[in-house]
Design an enzyme around this catalytic site. Structure first.
Site, PDB file in Angstrom:
ATOM      1  N   LYS A  47       0.837  -1.204   0.000  1.00  0.00           N
ATOM      2  CA  LYS A  47       0.000   0.000   0.000  1.00  0.00           C
ATOM      3  C   LYS A  47       0.875   1.258   0.000  1.00  0.00           C
ATOM      4  CE  LYS A  47      -3.541   2.316   2.715  1.00  0.00           C
ATOM      5  NZ  LYS A  47      -4.509   2.245   3.814  1.00  0.00           N
ATOM      6  N   GLU A  95      10.622  -4.568   4.490  1.00  0.00           N
ATOM      7  CA  GLU A  95      10.751  -5.963   4.056  1.00  0.00           C
ATOM      8  C   GLU A  95      10.423  -6.105   2.570  1.00  0.00           C
ATOM      9  OE1 GLU A  95       9.081  -4.807   6.704  1.00  0.00           O
ATOM     10  OE2 GLU A  95       8.929  -6.306   8.303  1.00  0.00           O
ATOM     11  N   GLY A 138      -4.839  -1.932   4.994  1.00  0.00           N
ATOM     12  CA  GLY A 138      -4.034  -3.068   4.529  1.00  0.00           C
ATOM     13  C   GLY A 138      -4.702  -4.408   4.797  1.00  0.00           C
ATOM     14  N   ARG A 139      -5.221  -4.599   6.004  1.00  0.00           N
ATOM     15  CA  ARG A 139      -5.804  -5.900   6.356  1.00  0.00           C
ATOM     16  C   ARG A 139      -7.198  -6.097   5.774  1.00  0.00           C
ATOM     17  NH1 ARG A 139      -4.642  -2.572  10.436  1.00  0.00           N
ATOM     18  NH2 ARG A 139      -6.294  -1.751  11.768  1.00  0.00           N
ATOM     19  N   GLU A 160      -4.590  -6.656  14.885  1.00  0.00           N
ATOM     20  CA  GLU A 160      -4.103  -5.336  14.457  1.00  0.00           C
ATOM     21  C   GLU A 160      -5.248  -4.321  14.534  1.00  0.00           C
ATOM     22  OE1 GLU A 160      -2.385  -4.295  10.361  1.00  0.00           O
ATOM     23  OE2 GLU A 160      -0.567  -4.727  11.468  1.00  0.00           O
ATOM     24  N   HIS A 207      -4.302 -33.483  17.652  1.00  0.00           N
ATOM     25  CA  HIS A 207      -3.170 -34.293  18.104  1.00  0.00           C
ATOM     26  C   HIS A 207      -2.030 -33.424  18.606  1.00  0.00           C
ATOM     27  CE1 HIS A 207      -5.162 -37.849  16.504  1.00  0.00           C
ATOM     28  NE2 HIS A 207      -5.616 -37.004  15.597  1.00  0.00           N
ATOM     29  N   LYS A 214       9.308  -0.576  14.028  1.00  0.00           N
ATOM     30  CA  LYS A 214       9.851  -0.236  12.703  1.00  0.00           C
ATOM     31  C   LYS A 214      10.938   0.829  12.845  1.00  0.00           C
ATOM     32  CE  LYS A 214       5.645  -0.931   9.909  1.00  0.00           C
ATOM     33  NZ  LYS A 214       4.641  -0.289   9.085  1.00  0.00           N
TER      34      LYS A 214
HETATM   35  O1  F6P Z   1       3.204  -3.073   9.754  1.00  0.00           O
HETATM   36  C1  F6P Z   1       1.834  -3.160   9.640  1.00  0.00           C
HETATM   37  C2  F6P Z   1       1.350  -2.822   8.266  1.00  0.00           C
HETATM   38  O2  F6P Z   1       1.269  -1.453   8.109  1.00  0.00           O
HETATM   39  C3  F6P Z   1       0.024  -3.490   7.993  1.00  0.00           C
HETATM   40  O3  F6P Z   1      -1.044  -2.790   8.478  1.00  0.00           O
HETATM   41  C4  F6P Z   1       0.062  -3.636   6.519  1.00  0.00           C
HETATM   42  O4  F6P Z   1      -0.861  -4.583   6.090  1.00  0.00           O
HETATM   43  C5  F6P Z   1       1.495  -4.056   6.317  1.00  0.00           C
HETATM   44  O5  F6P Z   1       2.215  -3.319   7.262  1.00  0.00           O
HETATM   45  C6  F6P Z   1       2.059  -3.846   4.948  1.00  0.00           C
HETATM   46  O6  F6P Z   1       2.018  -2.514   4.555  1.00  0.00           O
HETATM   47  P1  F6P Z   1       2.205  -2.102   3.052  1.00  0.00           P
HETATM   48  O7  F6P Z   1       1.103  -2.721   2.244  1.00  0.00           O
HETATM   49  O8  F6P Z   1       2.157  -0.607   3.026  1.00  0.00           O
HETATM   50  O9  F6P Z   1       3.543  -2.605   2.592  1.00  0.00           O
END
Ligand code: F6P
Length: 554
Positions: A204, A210, A264-265, A350, A381, A509
């Site tokens: 987003k 990452e 995002g979620r 979240e 199990h 972060k």
């Molecule tokens: O670190 C949390 C977050 O902001 C989530 O809410 C989001 O889904 C994820 O990181 C990834 O964010 P982006 O889509 O901006 O890379």
């Protein structure tokens, strides 16, 4: 001023708990032949059974009053109609517009968002179709593998959904890379054909550490593998940040946008769902949206007592706030839903893992529960021992399809029987007398019965809901996800918190960015109390120096 609507009901709800606690569920079932009919809700091809809960009519009515006094319906309309309910970020919350199949406009600041949504969906459809039929070719021709690079909501949704819908998967192979741990990417490199791989960078913000690291490494790898610099055709982007996608070098024709009002979620319905669309095709992706729309309509129109997300939310509050149960297990008896618990962890934790209300004051009650789970029968199990006989009570959600997507001997009947058996066992339990009688019937001596019987007692009266659905198909999955989304929303409204921000991820972060040069040996940690304004604590300093020692002192 924000308000936790639950607070005014605590006394009544606790009184209800004390009464309900006197009658175990097994007795409630024995005394009421209509208990299932009374406490279950049907929706199209799905039944939501909540009869195996510590609940009677009065307690249920008292819970429904909480939804009424929070005015959940009004809050829902504020969300559906584009009001800026995500106040801390100044944003509307309109993921529901992404699956709006009514033909009616949805306004955000007076502007209909539907034409923009439809334009992106058309572009996604054209691209997905071209990738699927080979009209869109990369260096080596038709795309054989797609790799979605994203994390959190830009990974969990598409990864969970493509896995869940694998019987409908007739596009290229799909891979998902999320972790900055190079192992994730390295293992994926082993499985893909570089010349025919399309990387979809899903973010987003297009700034997430990452994802940007993984995307850059993938590009370098591809250049090396193909022996050419120009690998742009192997990349597509899904983002709200077009300046950043351009800067990364992904052309606008392969960039699919969405908007800040898609959290995002909650983004699997948006361009973030591109890998799903490529995997199963645009038509089935449409059915996935239809299913969610069906849940939206149900949520907006059903009265509280017959409203699945409202009831799910109230049950969660009942246990979290009134009985003090801290966790909630999600147990899909549907192996393809293996990632559903992880998906719900982000959705619920979240969204509702908050300690302040919208106005910054404390809610004064507990908020979001800890969500966890694994598919059945595997979990049986592993950790079910604790659910049945442990000292913590863990409300469970069971999910099971009436019909399997394959026809393998009697596997599905065995699966269903196990699912039903677990919720029955949790509810019924086994008394000491029953355990003794069982041992006696097995011919055990009196001494053995005395010694063993306590170990064979199941306290029972352990709560669970069951979703029984006809079949896990795109539409059904859309419905299930949207029901959980609305459950989370209702809980947030009742607690008076903002379910749509996530400030709690920021500190880690920021500290990680600060630590990177120290881990790389390009900066030195300083201790608190020294002249420098930002210091590292003794533990972090100690670990850094041990880390460097293990790396040969570098
Ligand atoms: O670190 C949390 C977050 O902001 C989530 O809410 C989001 O889904 C994820 O990181 C990834 O964010 P982006 O889509 O901006 O890379």
């Amino acid at each position: 001023m924000a308000r936790n609507a639950l607070k005014g009901h605590l006394v009544t709800l606790r009184a209800n708990r004390n009464r309900v606690a006197r009658t175990p569920m097994r007795q409630m079932f024995a005394e009421d032949a209509k208990r299932f009919a009374r406490f279950s809700i049907g929706l199209e091809r799905l039944v939501f059974d909540f009869s195996k809960h510590r609940l009677d009519e009065r307690a249920f009515a008292a819970l429904v009053e909480v939804a009424r006094s929070a005015n959940v319906a009004k809050a829902a309309e504020a969300m559906f109609s584009g009001r800026k309910i995500n106040a801390t970020e100044g944003r509307a919350v309109l993921h529901t517009a992404l699956r709006n199949r009514s033909g009616e406009p949805v306004l955000e600041e007076g502007e209909d968002v539907m034409p923009r949504i439809e334009a992106v969906r058309r572009a996604m459809t054209r691209f997905a179709t071209a990738v699927r039929n080979g009209d869109y070719a990369v260096t080596g021709g038709k795309v054989t593998d797609i790799v979605n690079i994203g994390i959190g909501g830009s990974d969990l949704g598409p990864a969970m959904v493509t896995r869940a819908l694998s019987p409908w998967h007739d596009g290229p192979r799909c891979h998902f890379v999320s972790n900055v741990d190079g192992a994730d990417l390295a293992e994926t490199f082993k499985q893909i054909v570089p010349a025919t791989t399309l990387f979809i960078v899903a973010s987003k913000t297009f700034t997430t550490q990452e994802t940007m690291r993984n995307a850059e490494t993938a590009r370098q790898w591809l250049r090396r593998q193909l022996g050419r610099q120009d690998v742009g055709g192997h990349f597509a982007a899904l983002s709200t940040n077009l300046a950043a996608t351009r800067k990364f070098g992904i052309g606008d024709e392969r960039t699919f946008g969405f908007w800040d009002w898609v959290g995002g979620r909650y983004s699997v319905w948006s361009a973030i769902g591109l890998s799903v669309m490529i995997a199963i095709g645009p038509k089935r992706f449409g059915a996935f949206l239809d299913g969610a729309y069906e849940a939206d309509c149900h949520f907006r129109t059903a009265d509280y007592a017959g409203n699945i997300p409202v009831v799910m939310a109230l049950l969660g509050i009942w246990y979290r706030n009134i009985w003090g149960f801290e966790t909630q297990a999600v147990l899909p008896y549907d192996n393809r839903l293996a990632r559903f618990p992880a998906y719900l962890q982000q959705l619920e934790m979240e969204s509702n893992g908050k300690s302040v209300m919208l106005d910054g004051r404390s809610p004064g009650t507990e908020t979001g529960a800890i969500v966890w789970g694994e598919p059945g029968t595997n979990g049986q199990h592993a950790f079910y021992q604790l659910i049945h006989q442990g000292t913590s009570v863990i409300p469970c959600d069971f999910l099971v399809a009436a019909r399997a997507n394959e026809n393998l001997a009697d596997h599905h009947q065995l699966l269903v029987a196990n699912c039903l058996a677990q919720s029955e066992a949790l509810m019924l339990g086994k008394t000491l007398d029953e355990a003794k009688a069982e041992l006696a019937a097995a011919g055990r001596s009196a001494a053995e019965i005395r010694r063993l019987a306590p170990h064979k007692v199941f306290p029972g009266n352990r709560p669970s809901s069951t979703f029984l659905y006809e079949r896990l198909d795109p539409k059904m999955l859309g419905t299930l996800i949207a029901l959980y989304e609305h459950k989370v929303f209702v809980q947030g409204v009742i607690w008076g918190i903002n379910s749509f921000d996530q400030w709690g991820v920021e500190l880690g972060k920021a500290l990680a960015s600060e630590l990177v040069p120290m881990v790389k040996g390009k900066a030195e940690p300083v201790g608190k109390g020294k002249a420098e304004p930002v210091g590292k604590d003794a533990s972090t300093r100690g670990l850094l120096s041990a880390y460097r020692a293990m790396n040969g002192g570098k």
